[in-house]
Design an enzyme around this catalytic site. Structure first.
Site, mmCIF file in Angstrom:
data_model
loop_
_atom_site.group_PDB
_atom_site.id
_atom_site.type_symbol
_atom_site.label_atom_id
_atom_site.label_comp_id
_atom_site.label_asym_id
_atom_site.label_seq_id
_atom_site.Cartn_x
_atom_site.Cartn_y
_atom_site.Cartn_z
ATOM 1 N N HIS A 125 0.887 -1.227 0.082
ATOM 2 C CA HIS A 125 0.055 0.032 -0.094
ATOM 3 C C HIS A 125 0.858 1.271 0.044
ATOM 4 O O HIS A 125 0.194 2.404 -0.197
ATOM 5 C CB HIS A 125 -0.967 0.071 1.331
ATOM 6 C CG HIS A 125 -1.876 -0.771 1.346
ATOM 7 N ND1 HIS A 125 -2.901 -1.103 0.284
ATOM 8 C CD2 HIS A 125 -2.330 -2.126 2.280
ATOM 9 C CE1 HIS A 125 -3.653 -2.241 0.653
ATOM 10 N NE2 HIS A 125 -3.359 -2.601 1.706
ATOM 11 N N HIS A 164 -6.061 -7.077 -0.012
ATOM 12 C CA HIS A 164 -6.275 -5.794 -0.604
ATOM 13 C C HIS A 164 -5.668 -5.586 -1.649
ATOM 14 O O HIS A 164 -4.488 -6.255 -2.107
ATOM 15 C CB HIS A 164 -5.806 -5.033 0.500
ATOM 16 C CG HIS A 164 -6.352 -5.232 1.948
ATOM 17 N ND1 HIS A 164 -5.708 -6.071 2.828
ATOM 18 C CD2 HIS A 164 -7.323 -4.999 2.780
ATOM 19 C CE1 HIS A 164 -6.644 -6.272 3.755
ATOM 20 N NE2 HIS A 164 -7.648 -5.529 3.499
#
Ligand SMILES: [Zn+2]
Length: 344
Positions: A125, A164
């Site tokens: 991320h 994710h």
């Protein structure tokens, strides 16, 4: 197969508070499993080092590196709603990147065939200019760019099976064809990116490939996607190195996710990637730990994968059969596959 391992207790030094799910206990349970498993005793330990600032700068802005450096020695600095540092986080994050780079080097120098970098903090991320979603530096993205720089590789495949979407990794290579980013992830979900319409831009058009998924996908679904969608792409792209953002939050018991993958499923996925790597890129395959918040999922998932990587176990037989509903859900991905890869 000679399998390398990045495992260092200093990776437990980074912590984001006593109640945070991305905790040192995640690695502790994995490291203990390895110590207790006599069959894994002959994995080759790769000595990590702290990455240098110019290596971090392959992906991150100097201003962000400075910002993180300033957290050194401070008990707590909040970087985003769910990401913070402690006094030792900066050094630990440098060590995570350095561990991944040293594993990549060992593979390139043929000291080992494949490796699993069991590091934290995770990375996918992390954006060029900021920390995000438990991630400080983007370990895998830095490794991809470093492999290009150090060894002149022209085609690197990043597979991201974390629950994710790896927004940071996608953005790093969105306009490049030299690094192909392939991600499966729960969608819509954190961080919000990763729709099938995000396919790269300019030179990189088609070299970002997203397979967004509704919850409930299990071993057979993931195996199907890797065989039927990733498989043809890999055959055409012919990557010279495969990096995997290996998240274990797709495990059936994960507290953050809604996927249903089991230990056997992780073994099957690893077996499939090994076969691809053997066929196409001299077995160069490096897995890097991302998320995963069920301690049991981490323990059993990593164990099954290490058995595969080192050739101790045959890949399990799982029929990649999917439901009609899942097939329908995958239509946009197949459309992208035809549009960008199978054009005749
Ligand atoms: Zn995740």
């Amino acid at each position: 197969m000679i399998t390398g391992l990045v495992r260092d207790w200093r990776y437990l030094n980074h912590e984001m508070g006593p109640y945070h799910v991305e905790s040192p206990a995640r690695l502790e349970v994995i490291y203990r499993m390895i110590e207790e498993e006599p069959d894994l005793a002959n994995l080759v330990l790769i000595e990590p080092r702290e990455a240098k600032e110019d290596e971090i700068a392959l992906i991150h802005y100097p201003s962000y590196i400075d910002r993180l450096k300033e957290t050194k020695g401070k008990p707590r600095v909040i970087l985003d709603p769910d990401t913070s540092t402690c006094a030792l986080s900066y050094e630990t994050a440098l060590l995570a990147v350095g561990g991944v780079l040293e594993a990549a080097r060992a593979i390139m120098e043929k000291r080992i065939d494949n490796a699993f970098a069991l590091v934290r903090p995770p990375g996918h991320h992390a954006e060029a200019s900021r920390a995000m979603g438990f991630c400080l530096f983007n370990n895998v993205a830095i490794a991809a760019r470093w492999l290009r720089q150090q060894y002149g590789l022209e085609r690197i495949l990043i597979i991201d099976w974390d629950l994710h979407h790896g927004n940071g990794t996608q953005h790093a290579f969105y306009r490049e064809k030299e690094v192909l980013y392939f991600s499966t992830h729960q969608f819509p979900y954190y961080p919000g990116t990763g729709s099938w319409e995000e396919v790269g831009e300019g030179e990189g058009l088609g070299f970002t490939f997203n397979v967004p998924l509704s919850p409930g996908k299990g071993d057979a679904d993931f195996l199907f996607i890797f065989k039927e969608i990733l498989g043809p792409i890999v055959d055409i792209y012919q990557p010279q190195f495969i990096l995997v953002s290996a998240g274990f939050d797709i495990y059936s018991g994960d507290p953050l996710g809604g996927m249903m993958v089991t230990g056997v499923g992780f073994a099957a996925l690893a077996g499939l990637l090994l076969e691809m790597a053997r066929k196409i890129c001299d077995s160069r395959l490096l897995l890097v730990l991302e998320g995963g918040y069920s301690l049991e999922g981490l323990r059993s998932g990593v164990k099954e994968i290490l058995f595969q990587l080192s050739g101790l176990k045959e890949p399990p037989e799982i029929e990649p059969v999917i439901s009609a509903l899942t097939k329908k859900e995958l239509e946009p991905a197949f459309k992208n596959l035809r549009q960008y890869w199978l054009k005749t």
